[in-house]
Design a protein around this motif. Structure first.
Motif, PDB file in Angstrom:
ATOM      1  N   TRP A 106      46.639  39.187  40.108  1.00  0.00           N
ATOM      2  CA  TRP A 106      45.839  40.199  40.785  1.00  0.00           C
ATOM      3  C   TRP A 106      46.464  40.645  42.099  1.00  0.00           C
ATOM      4  CZ3 TRP A 106      41.020  42.390  39.334  1.00  0.00           C
ATOM      5  CH2 TRP A 106      40.622  42.022  38.033  1.00  0.00           C
ATOM      6  N   THR A 115      39.891  48.659  38.764  1.00  0.00           N
ATOM      7  CA  THR A 115      38.776  47.735  38.620  1.00  0.00           C
ATOM      8  C   THR A 115      37.924  48.101  37.410  1.00  0.00           C
ATOM      9  OG1 THR A 115      38.694  47.453  41.003  1.00  0.00           O
ATOM     10  CG2 THR A 115      36.718  46.832  39.765  1.00  0.00           C
ATOM     11  N   PHE A 161      37.347  45.896  33.434  1.00  0.00           N
ATOM     12  CA  PHE A 161      36.120  45.236  32.990  1.00  0.00           C
ATOM     13  C   PHE A 161      35.366  46.040  31.945  1.00  0.00           C
ATOM     14  CE2 PHE A 161      37.247  43.339  36.976  1.00  0.00           C
ATOM     15  CZ  PHE A 161      37.143  41.995  36.697  1.00  0.00           C
ATOM     16  N   CYS A 197      34.422  38.376  36.238  1.00  0.00           N
ATOM     17  CA  CYS A 197      35.607  38.326  37.091  1.00  0.00           C
ATOM     18  C   CYS A 197      36.078  36.874  37.213  1.00  0.00           C
ATOM     19  CB  CYS A 197      35.267  38.864  38.473  1.00  0.00           C
ATOM     20  SG  CYS A 197      36.619  38.648  39.657  1.00  0.00           S
ATOM     21  N   GLU A 255      32.356  42.815  43.182  1.00  0.00           N
ATOM     22  CA  GLU A 255      32.056  41.513  42.580  1.00  0.00           C
ATOM     23  C   GLU A 255      30.609  41.458  42.097  1.00  0.00           C
ATOM     24  OE1 GLU A 255      33.960  38.893  41.759  1.00  0.00           O
ATOM     25  OE2 GLU A 255      35.625  40.191  42.332  1.00  0.00           O
ATOM     26  N   ILE A 303      30.196  43.444  38.944  1.00  0.00           N
ATOM     27  CA  ILE A 303      30.732  42.729  37.776  1.00  0.00           C
ATOM     28  C   ILE A 303      29.758  41.635  37.337  1.00  0.00           C
ATOM     29  CG2 ILE A 303      32.631  41.292  36.935  1.00  0.00           C
ATOM     30  CD1 ILE A 303      34.440  42.750  39.009  1.00  0.00           C
TER      31      ILE A 303
END
Lengths: 197, 197, 197, 197
Positions: free
Chosen positions: C65, C91, C95, C104, C162, C165
């Motif tokens: 990453w 990003t 996902f 994540c 975050e 996710i």
DNA sequence: GATGAATGAGGATTCATTCAT
DNA sequence: CATGAATGAATCCTCATTCAT
């Protein structure tokens, strides 16, 4: 020169130390690799199995002690009484400090391995026998013990010493060894002879 | 009724036997499960760890020997000299036949565990101390040893016995024990007293 | 040639996948052995403990990453605003589909391991810090945020991602991520600057 | 009175604490028995399986937060803007001190359990949905967000908070939460409305 | 309803030894 | 000769769950 042979002796020497402290079964081959800085390949090149190493270690103990205790001291050139005193003092000197906790290499393996493995047991039994034979001769030379009791008495002295080292190990003090050595000296030397029964 | 407690005692009893023969570290929990016919769950229900079991086994050895050697014999009702003889004979009787090869439960664990684990070592050291204390008192009662030497002499007797059991184990014959017991008897009883130095 | 190294990397790669899906603690070593078709010996030859593997997996996540998000995108050659947009789109792209359910890798381990193990926690905290630093620089370059608020705002963007996710994982749809990315884009780019308070 | 029921609530309460700190899978039933001082029999009398307990714990979390966050705050009697501020401040207050390290009960389980167990996941997803619905209504009441964007925006606020708690957990400081709350307040309240795109 | 003893599958890890290079 | 990767059986221990009382 003989690099391979040297290396092998080195491994045995390192292993002898580790095994005396940790015992044979609790010592992993990895312990020895780490302590001696060699690799698995090299180890198994020199010793087919862990057992092989164990035997080499026992044989090394025996060589060392036979030379020191039997050949140099008990079969040395001093008068018989003096030789016995030397043996007792040598014993005392060998089990001071960190060696008290480690105990006797023979006694340790005798107890740990006798039931598991005949080749350990027989070597150690035979070492104790040789020691007792040599001490027995010296006792006879010194006229301290009647001939027919000499071997038994020699074995008793040796087993007393082993017992004292055992108790010293568990108490973590060399006092029991000093104690036994002093009593043995006393009994042996300040009496005309030990003859009764 | 008290089924749970019984079960636990049974495991300790089986384990005491196995550990005396194979040693603590070489005895796997599986060995004990097989010998006692129980499952892992039951075992770990009663003992949080293998170490817990080991301690229970040592405590059991101590209980048994304290009762027999110290309370019943050394602190019994016979005259002091007789009590000492009884102790020596009891020792002799305990290490005949298959027991010669197994060795002394205390001596075995003393040597195997002293360097590895303080809780084993301390228990065993303290047992040997109590034994020496009781024997010391008896020696004084019997007027065999001057007061200030009694403990040292008691410890020497005990360590001689341990050493004899050790040699007997490695030689696989009880001869060294008989030998040491006979010499100890002789030294103790056929002399006025042991006082020199 | 470098077969050993490859093998180790392969295990880490397989483990990274499994751990991302099942979590570190729920992943048994057996899971990894089965997934990678290797034996226990090989595994423990390369990793001293499961924990070692866990750390190797985290380090691998971080390497990947950092290269992608920080070095290639945030510190790349495009204009600052474009770089931020790229980051948000990357990003989003990462996902979709089966990855929504996996969540994540950092967020998962952050929550699972922070209370259990400092070495996981510290590595992840430090990764988030580096990411926020790089984003902070880019925000300053783009003149979108006053200098003294840049780090805080960067951290907020990252934590928003975050969180999105996380919600996407529990809802099993990438909608919350699309939603958050769109709101972040909007807030960042369609306003002169974010300066109030 | 209703002693059985009380006991059950107690277990759930203790378990809620333990699980929030250690996670569901890392919490053993024994952990809960020890923490609550009850026996295995009692536990399995109240909960058929560990899973049953887990669900009871999640339901308890949901009850508590629904009452506090949704019913008391978001659906309370204050003006809409005030209610939103209250929600943000309540959030801030809930994650200070030792609670920073523990993280959000929902976020924790969302990440840990979503892939393992549908019944956990569905409960948590549905809680987040209800929270977003209530917040969405409040945003509309406050005229801060156009009707058709209200739910998305509410979900973004909630996910931002969850993300901030996650980052706070891994950094072991509540700063990221304060930061996000302050940015959310700012964005929401100091602008006429959020409408672009 | 309540207790805690018993179960046994599964967990991580160690170990002596073998084998390809 | 030497290396260290690979093997897999065995070790100690944990766990959720069941069962007899």
């Amino acid at each position: 020169m003989n690099k391979g042979a040297l290396a092998k002796e080195e491994i045995v020497s390192v292993a002898a130390d580790v095994i005396r402290s940790k015992g044979y079964q609790s010592t992993s081959i990895n312990d020895i690799l780490v302590s001696s800085g060699i690799g698995k390949g090299k180890f198994f090149h020199h010793f087919k199995t862990k057992h092989d190493l164990g035997i080499a270690v026992v044989d090394r103990y025996i060589d060392t002690w036979k030379t020191r205790m039997i050949e140099e001291i008990l079969q040395g050139d001093f008068p018989a009484k003096t030789r016995i005193l030397h043996m007792l003092e040598e014993t005392l000197g060998s089990f001071q400090n960190s060696n008290v906790k480690k105990g006797c290499p023979f006694g340790n393996l005798a107890i740990e391995m006798s039931e598991h493995d005949a080749s350990f047991r027989e070597r150690i039994a035979s070492f104790f026998h040789e020691w007792a034979m040599a001490l027995s001769e010296t006792l006879k030379d010194a006229n301290l013990i009647p001939e027919d009791r000499a071997y038994d008495y020699a074995e008793h002295i040796i087993s007393s010493i082993e017992g004292a080292i055992l108790i010293a190990k568990v108490k973590q003090t060399s006092k029991p060894i000093e104690n036994t050595v002093s009593i043995l000296k006393n009994t042996l030397l300040h009496q005309r002879s030990i003859s009764h029964e």
